[in-house]
Structures are given as structure tokens and as C-alpha cells.
Design an enzyme around this catalytic site. Structure first.
Site, short mmCIF file in Angstrom:
data_model
loop_
_atom_site.label_atom_id
_atom_site.label_comp_id
_atom_site.label_asym_id
_atom_site.label_seq_id
_atom_site.Cartn_x
_atom_site.Cartn_y
_atom_site.Cartn_z
CD GLN A 8 58.13 65.63 60.60
OE1 GLN A 8 57.15 64.90 60.51
NE2 GLN A 8 59.32 65.26 60.16
CB CYS A 65 57.65 61.67 60.60
SG CYS A 65 58.71 60.39 59.86
CG HIS A 98 56.27 60.92 56.29
ND1 HIS A 98 56.98 61.68 57.19
CD2 HIS A 98 55.02 61.46 56.24
CE1 HIS A 98 56.20 62.65 57.65
NE2 HIS A 98 55.02 62.54 57.11
#
Length: 331
Positions: A137, A143, A277
Site C-alpha cells: 500500500q 490498508c 490497521h
């Protein structure tokens, strides 16, 4: 005699102290090696390089201290994050739970009877033809898009028996319910992808938010239905993994995570904090008696164990068992 013993003891303590901490020369050698693998930008100022080196020295001390502990279950190493400061590292996260999920659009995958079902000791989709190569990414908080796309690629491939690589950039540019490089959530992305998802080759990744260029002619997969998996139920996650494929999950990333190398990650520092995340669970197993999840990250194949991390299973490590979701079907 007493004086001699005291001096001998002092020398012994000093020797142990020297062995316990990396010497200046060791740090310099490590820094030189690091720069050979991760060169500084040619236009970097002396102040910028000095700041990078200070970050590296701090990371080096942490890694050395951790790896010397015999009882640890995972090892750490230097990588591109070693010279970054905290704000830079945060740009590689991006899971932002919405205040409200999609309500009736969010199907609950009820696997409540799974506790009585026989589950295999391990499952690993890493070598499955339907799992595309690990992606990167970059310094964009996308993410959530990568976490959304991997299960869709897998589900589409299982339906057609043909591997497909789909576009995260479409989500970054076009999904207005999420924030592009400023973060988002995978189930919100799946709701958007009910209108189709482009092939990566037709909508390539740039790690920046741009004007939306998607057209229906680019579509190679469409989400039909998706579901949540019972929260904090490892057995339900295992059953969903078997039945539907990879699971989208959210975790809490703390400093040690960035430097993960191999082994079963079990740092207590990430527990009972908010998630930040998104990763994808692609299997489970156990190592030296410790059960783990196999989680696929989106920081490239040079990070961790070829882009993957083993995270302790059954204890909601880093909240990995709190927000699991899966694509149920594709059009």
C-alpha cells in the site's frame, strides 16, 4: 583479599553491561548496512539524515533487546520502518471503524454450532492459486482497501476457477464512504463494490487519492453479499475461513509490529486498544504449542515473513478476533 574480590566483581558487572548493550561500533555497522538496503534520498539534508539515524538507533536498541530474550516467541528485524518516526509509520495504517455498520446490509454469519464441529489442526491459503501475490500500500492509509480486495479476489477466483487481481486504487479514488489515504473500513468498501470492481491492470495503484476513473467496462468482480463473523469467537472464524475463504480483520499496530520478522507475535502492548490497521486472515496453525492466525499484511513481501505475520490465536491478540468479516458471495 576483600578489595581484590570487589574489583573482580566490578569488572564482571562492567563486562556484562557491555555485552548487554550494542556497542557504538555495532550500531554504526548496522546503520551502514541499513543504508545500503534503504538508501537515503539524494536531496536529503544533513538534518534529515541525522533524524533518520536517531530513529534507527532507537529501533536498533529495541530490536537487539527483544531478540536477546530467550523466552520470546517472535523475532524482530530492521526494515524500511526502522528509520521512520511515529507519524510516518502511522501513514501505513488506516483502519477507521465507522460509527455505525451497514445495518440490514450487514449479514451475520452465524457459526454458533462450530464449537462441536471437528476443525483441522491447520489451514493455510498462502499457496492457493486464488490468493494473489502480496501487495504494498505504500505510505497511504489504504490498508482498508487492500483488506477488502483480497477476499473479493479469492471469492471471484473460486467461482470462476480463474485467478484475478483487482484494483485497490478504485476504492481509494471512488469510494466516497471511505477516506482514501486517510483511512476507511472494509465492509463499507464491500458495500460500494456491489457496483463492481475493476481489474488492477485497468486501474493501477498510485498510493495517492486521485479523481475517480472507474467505468463499468473495467469490472471483473462484483460483491453480492458479505457478513460479519461472531466477534471474539475463534472457532467461528475458523469455520468461516473453511466455508468462505480469507477473513477481513482489524488489528492494533504498535511499535514492535513494524519490526516483525518471524515467529508467533504476542506483544501485550497491542491489547485493549483501538484498532488502526486492516489485514486479512488466511489460515491458522500452531508453533511450539502456541496457536496462531496467519495474517496477510499489505506492506510488501519484504516485510515480515514474506508479507505475512503469525499472530497468537484464541486470545484476541491486538483485537484480531473483534471485527472479522467475510465475503459470502459474488455475482
Amino acid at each position: 583479599m576483600v578489595k581484590f574480590c570487589f574489583v573482580a566483581l566490578a569488572l564482571l558487572v562492567a563486562c556484562c553491561a557491555v555485552q548487554a548493550a550494542p556497542s557504538y561500533d555495532d550500531v554504526e555497522a548496522a546503520w551502514e548496512n541499513f543504508q545500503a538496503h534503504y538508501p537515503q534520498k539524494k536531496d536529503a539534508s544533513p538534518q534529515k539524515i541525522a533524524k533518520r539515524k536517531a530513529n534507527f538507533i532507537k529501533a536498533h536498541a529495541m530490536i537487539e533487546k527483544h531478540n536477546k530474550i530467550k523466552s520470546v516467541t517472535f523475532q524482530m528485524e530492521h526494515n524500511e520502518f526502522s528509520a521512520m518516526d511515529d507519524d510516518e509509520k502511522k501513514q501505513y495504517n488506516g483502519a477507521r471503524p465507522p460509527p455505525h455498520h451497514e445495518g440490514s446490509k450487514f449479514i451475520n454469519v452465524d457459526e454458533s454450532a462450530v464449537s462441536t464441529r471437528q476443525l483441522p489442526a491447520s489451514l493455510d491459503y498462502r499457496t492457493d492459486k486464488c490468493l494473489a501475490s502480496v501487495k504494498n500500500q505504500g505510505s497511504c492509509g489504504s490498508c482498508w482497501a487492500f483488506t477488502a480486495i483480497t477476499p473479493l479476489e479469492f471469492a471471484q477466483c473460486k467461482k470462476t476457477s480463474t485467478p484475478v487481481v483487482l484494483s485497490e486504487q478504485q476504492l481509494v479514488d471512488c469510494d466516497t464512504s471511505n477516506g482514501g489515504c486517510n483511512g476507511g473500513w472494509y465492509t463499507s468498501a464491500w458495500y460500494y463494490l456491489k457496483n463492481g470492481c475493476a481489474k488492477q491492470s485497468l486501474y493501477t495503484y498510485t498510493a495517492t487519492k486521485n479523481t475517480c476513473k472507474y467505468t463499468s467496462a473495467m469490472s471483473a468482480a462484483t460483491v453480492s453479499s458479505y457478513g460479519s463473523v461472531i466477534s471474539n469467537s475463534p472457532a467461528s472464524m475458523q469455520s468461516a475461513l473453511q466455508k468462505y475463504g480469507p477473513l477481513a480483520v482489524a488489528i492494533t499496530v504498535v511499535n514492535s509490529f513494524y519490526s516483525y520478522k518471524n515467529g508467533v507475535y504476542n506483544d501485550v502492548a497491542c491489547d485493549n486498544l483501538g484498532v488502526n490497521h486492516g489485514v486479512v486472515v488466511v489460515g491458522w496453525g500452531s508453533l511450539n504449542g502456541i496457536p496462531y492466525w496467519i495474517a496477510r499484511n499489505s506492506w510488501g513481501s519484504s516485510w515480515g515473513s514474506s508479507g505475512y505475520i503469525l499472530m497468537q490465536r484464541g486470545v484476541n491478540k491486538c483485537s484480531i478476533e473483534k471485527h472479522p468479516a467475510v465475503i459470502v458471495s459474488v455475482v
